[in-house]
Design an enzyme around this catalytic site. Structure first.
Site, mmCIF file in Angstrom:
data_model
loop_
_atom_site.group_PDB
_atom_site.id
_atom_site.type_symbol
_atom_site.label_atom_id
_atom_site.label_comp_id
_atom_site.label_asym_id
_atom_site.label_seq_id
_atom_site.Cartn_x
_atom_site.Cartn_y
_atom_site.Cartn_z
ATOM 1 C CG HIS A 80 44.899 46.305 -17.032
ATOM 2 N ND1 HIS A 80 45.965 46.666 -17.830
ATOM 3 C CD2 HIS A 80 44.909 44.944 -16.985
ATOM 4 C CE1 HIS A 80 46.581 45.570 -18.255
ATOM 5 N NE2 HIS A 80 45.971 44.517 -17.748
ATOM 6 C CD GLU A 81 43.290 43.178 -13.933
ATOM 7 O OE1 GLU A 81 43.025 42.224 -14.687
ATOM 8 O OE2 GLU A 81 44.457 43.571 -13.745
#
Ligand code: ZN
Length: 178
Positions: free
Chosen positions: A130-131
């Site tokens: 996600h990051e």
């Protein structure tokens, strides 16, 4: 250290690819501290630099009571997938089932410029993917299947925090004091 404002969906910084870190200096270590403090305050399981308006390839996480950070990440993803609800501090209150690789091996650097390798599965693997997406200007709604993405966009348009005309600029409560 300082808690920063988390940028919300609609802010162009969130759809812009971030630049590689070149200088592993004091400013970078302050950025890692600010990201960590802002994430813990939110609270969230991860936060990437573009989410506080900084276009550098840096993110932090807080998963299974372990804090971490990674700079200039390169990911190796497993073919095995995981399903599960995922949210984002830039989309307050919204959670959607998001398919991710089950395991990840992430290579990059720590804030001192030392090469590091992080191996994670399940929640940590999800957070790292996600990051890292944030660093490429990719948001979790971009990973949803068509029907779910449509549902998400409807919920976003109806969300009280969303402004069609761009990001809401929050004025500091001290701004009115002379
Ligand atoms: Zn996010």
């Amino acid at each position: 250290m300082a808690i920063q404002t988390v940028r919300l969906f609609g802010d162009p910084v969130l759809s812009t690819a971030a630049s590689a870190v070149v200088d592993f200096d004091k400013e970078l270590r302050t950025l890692v501290q600010d990201l960590t403090e802002t994430m813990l305050n939110a609270p969230g399981a991860g936060l990437a630099a573009p989410q506080i308006g900084v276009g550098l390839r840096v993110f932090v996480w807080d998963v299974d009571e372990e804090l971490g950070h990674l700079i200039n990440p390169v990911l190796d993803l497993s073919d095995d997938k995981q399903e599960g609800d995922e949210g984002c501090l830039s989309f307050p209150g919204l959670l959607y089932n998001t398919s991710r690789a089950l395991r990840v091996v992430a290579k990059g650097f720590n804030m001192f410029g030392d090469p590091v390798q992080i191996e994670g599965s399940e929640l940590l693997a999800r957070a790292i993917q996600h990051e890292t997406d944030h660093l490429d200007g990719i948001l979790f709604i971009d990973r949803l299947d068509t029907a779910l993405r449509k549902e998400a966009m409807k919920a976003i348009r109806e969300a009280e925090w969303f402004n069609e005309n761009g990001p809401i600029i929050r004025v500091s409560p001290h701004a009115g004091l002379y």
